[in-house]
Design an enzyme around this catalytic site. Sequence first.
Site, PDB file in Angstrom:
ATOM      1  N   ASP A 110      41.302  42.046  44.734  1.00  0.00           N
ATOM      2  CA  ASP A 110      41.121  40.812  43.984  1.00  0.00           C
ATOM      3  C   ASP A 110      42.085  39.735  44.496  1.00  0.00           C
ATOM      4  OD1 ASP A 110      39.765  39.674  41.380  1.00  0.00           O
ATOM      5  OD2 ASP A 110      41.912  39.317  41.086  1.00  0.00           O
ATOM      6  N   HIS A 276      34.540  46.356  39.202  1.00  0.00           N
ATOM      7  CA  HIS A 276      35.470  45.516  39.957  1.00  0.00           C
ATOM      8  C   HIS A 276      36.799  46.196  40.263  1.00  0.00           C
ATOM      9  CE1 HIS A 276      37.707  41.994  41.202  1.00  0.00           C
ATOM     10  NE2 HIS A 276      38.506  42.060  40.142  1.00  0.00           N
TER      11      HIS A 276
END
Length: 297
Positions: A110, A276
Amino acid sequence: MSTSFYDDNFTRRRITVDDGTGIHLVEGGEGPPLLLLHGYPESHVMWHKVAPVLAGHFRLVIPDLRGYGDSDKPAGDPAHATYSKRRMAADMAQVMTALGHDRFSVAGHDRGARVTHRLLRDHEPRIVKASVMDVVPTLDVYEATDITVATSYFHWFFFIQEGGLPERLIAGDPGFLLDWACDRLCVDPAAIGPREREEYKRWFVLPEAIHATCEDYRAGATIDLDHDRADLHRRLQVPLLVLWGAHRLVGKRFDPLAIWRNHAETVEGAALDCGHFLPEEAPDDVARRMIAFFSAG
């Protein structure tokens, strides 16, 4: 200070970089150095499921990025340079120098993957190999933005608003935002348990952390794009492992391998059966793939 999610084989350190910002980290393990960088809205704790396995193969350095966890959270500036990925990558380069690692590998998830990308751009001779998790380059995301991207990444456009608007609204219930993000972005929300969430909330609720994390995204929409555009002519030579969650935006909207091959010469990778937060949702698969990639050659 955080409750430790790492055993006694890991040592807590604090290193001050050249602008006076203190960077908190844990380090441990034996082998070639491997820097692990977390994403939003987390800290070094996000690696705690994979670190015990990786520590048998690598000397791990697991910091909190500036603005996150127990690292310092300086105020932003009008140009957002304080939280540019160039500044955050320079932090990590200085941390590794202070620890005696002239060359090292790096993996980022991320926001940490965006710092990894800038490390490759600004400090490529020092990087042996790199991995990015659940991202395509920031410039590619903005240039591809449509209703699907804007809906899934709405926070990119909310956090960048000026005048303290997101800070004021997030401060109303920051714990709710953190839980909402974890629940929404995981396939199985239980992958990020109550203990981890409480640790993230411990610092995430602080006004200076809310401001810092918004500045991270503001930089991503301004100065980071300038830096990325300036480097478009130069293809990265460092071998790159790209991993992403099959069930969230990167896997559904983009072709990550094709996009990263526009930026780097040697790219491999795969989708994982998760959302994610790869290191928390699929730690065994992540550890296995990282060991194979970073140990090869």
